[in-house]
Design a protein around this motif. Sequence first.
Motif, PDB file in Angstrom:
ATOM      1  N   GLY A 169     -31.309 -15.577  41.329  1.00 18.90           N
ATOM      2  CA  GLY A 169     -31.417 -15.704  42.780  1.00 18.90           C
ATOM      3  C   GLY A 169     -32.332 -16.832  43.188  1.00 18.90           C
ATOM      4  O   GLY A 169     -32.155 -17.441  44.245  1.00 18.90           O
ATOM      5  N   PRO A 191     -29.281  -5.568  47.612  1.00 21.47           N
ATOM      6  CA  PRO A 191     -29.937  -6.834  47.942  1.00 21.47           C
ATOM      7  C   PRO A 191     -30.395  -6.759  49.401  1.00 21.47           C
ATOM      8  O   PRO A 191     -30.176  -5.750  50.075  1.00 21.47           O
ATOM      9  N   SER A 192     -31.021  -7.821  49.892  1.00 25.69           N
ATOM     10  CA  SER A 192     -31.386  -7.862  51.303  1.00 25.69           C
ATOM     11  C   SER A 192     -30.118  -7.833  52.159  1.00 25.69           C
ATOM     12  O   SER A 192     -29.081  -8.381  51.770  1.00 25.69           O
ATOM     13  N   ASN A 201     -25.784 -13.553  40.763  1.00 23.55           N
ATOM     14  CA  ASN A 201     -27.104 -13.239  41.322  1.00 23.55           C
ATOM     15  C   ASN A 201     -27.274 -11.716  41.352  1.00 23.55           C
ATOM     16  O   ASN A 201     -26.759 -11.045  42.245  1.00 23.55           O
ATOM     17  N   ALA A 207     -33.182  -4.481  37.158  1.00 26.80           N
ATOM     18  CA  ALA A 207     -34.314  -4.556  38.089  1.00 26.80           C
ATOM     19  C   ALA A 207     -34.372  -3.255  38.894  1.00 26.80           C
ATOM     20  O   ALA A 207     -33.368  -2.855  39.487  1.00 26.80           O
ATOM     21  N   ARG A 237     -40.348 -13.657  40.909  1.00 21.72           N
ATOM     22  CA  ARG A 237     -40.342 -14.005  42.338  1.00 21.72           C
ATOM     23  C   ARG A 237     -41.634 -13.475  42.940  1.00 21.72           C
ATOM     24  O   ARG A 237     -41.939 -12.295  42.803  1.00 21.72           O
ATOM     25  N   LYS A 255     -34.191 -17.229  34.693  1.00 17.31           N
ATOM     26  CA  LYS A 255     -34.244 -15.807  34.362  1.00 17.31           C
ATOM     27  C   LYS A 255     -33.913 -14.952  35.566  1.00 17.31           C
ATOM     28  O   LYS A 255     -33.443 -13.844  35.437  1.00 17.31           O
ATOM     29  N   SER A 256     -34.261 -15.437  36.742  1.00 22.37           N
ATOM     30  CA  SER A 256     -33.953 -14.708  37.965  1.00 22.37           C
ATOM     31  C   SER A 256     -33.020 -15.580  38.782  1.00 22.37           C
ATOM     32  O   SER A 256     -33.443 -16.415  39.558  1.00 22.37           O
ATOM     33  N   ARG A 314     -22.210 -13.167  48.374  1.00 20.70           N
ATOM     34  CA  ARG A 314     -23.258 -13.450  47.385  1.00 20.70           C
ATOM     35  C   ARG A 314     -22.640 -13.981  46.100  1.00 20.70           C
ATOM     36  O   ARG A 314     -21.639 -13.436  45.620  1.00 20.70           O
ATOM     37  N   THR A 369     -30.668  -6.515  31.199  1.00 21.45           N
ATOM     38  CA  THR A 369     -31.849  -6.025  31.906  1.00 21.45           C
ATOM     39  C   THR A 369     -31.418  -5.359  33.205  1.00 21.45           C
ATOM     40  O   THR A 369     -30.285  -5.549  33.658  1.00 21.45           O
TER      41      THR A 369
END
Length: 332
Positions: free
Chosen positions: A223, A139-140, A59, A116, A192, A220-221, A55, A114
């Motif tokens: 990924g 993550p996934s 991200n 998540a 997302r 901002k995101s 990855r 930030t």
Amino acid sequence: MVTQILKAEGEALKKAAKLIREGEAVAFHTETVYGLGANAFSDEAVLRIYALKGRPADNPLIVHVHRQYDISKLIDGEPPYAMALRKAFLPGPLTMVYPSKGKVSKYVSCGLNTLAIRVPSSPAAQAFLRETDLPVAAPSANLSKHVSPVTAGHVFDDFNGKIPLILDGGACEGGIESTVLDCTGEIPQILREGLVTREMIASVAGACGIYRAKRGEKPKSPGMAYKHYSPRCRTAYCMSAEEAAMLYDQEAAQGGAPCILCESGVVPLLGGRDCLDLGREGEEMAQRLYALLRTAEARVTLLIGIEPKERGGVMAGVLNRFTRAFGGTHET
Ligand code: AMP
Ligand code: MG
């Protein structure tokens, strides 16, 4: 390393929690897709996740906690609308991005101020997180850019021999990743799209924006800037059954094994050509999409996607994944 697949119960949960405390990565079922988790407090464990997936280092990861976990320990304040959204939608497929600095490993948020946070509703995920009682960065559980996994077998296909344990909770009923919602501003803003829709959020928070990165701006995101969810076969993207049939026949004439992925209503227009049926409405398409992409890559030379015409509800999230899987331009 031997990769075990164990049902998410009893001794397996204890084993998973021990592995997480020791800094290992463990894959686990959630209601969206399978996650690849590690102790969010440990730099080494979090870096292992990036290395395992391949990855990109910019991200950030989502931290998963059980429903009793006191998230005030992880964040620097919460706007009133976020509190209301938590009450309305958690546990569930909604990730909330809060102001947060220095609470977990700096590698979780890649230097952003930030964090998540997600509270999954899957009983298997809840049992695992309760047993662990740590924030789990996850993550996934797929190799970077590959299709997200919705069964333990999909995780095994990507990580056999690389992780010690997959906690099997069956197929993921949601099927696409969580909605990611920025809760750092005046009003919430979707980074997302996912199973919790803009309408659902606005009905509780009074308003809800959708973030779209402007040209040249750092997203901002992060990924969302990457090519994603790609099956390992050639793909083509069409707007109509006629166009898809033409591509299909060309591929077949050259000795290939084409297949068309489309919504149920279009299947009868394809004259018996090999099709994968996405379903009729949003939730069904979300649930089937990734499993069908994985099925297709194993047996076709060319997968032809026809853009679903269905709109509204979770279709924004489905279309985002669908078009990105086919290298399309429907970027959100
Ligand atoms: P994945 O876990 O593979 O579904 O990816 C997580 C998604 O959440 C990616 O699109 C990230 O960019 C996004 N994300 C994670 N943390 C943050 C954050 N602190 N701010 C904004 N987006 C985030
Ligand atoms: Mg992912």
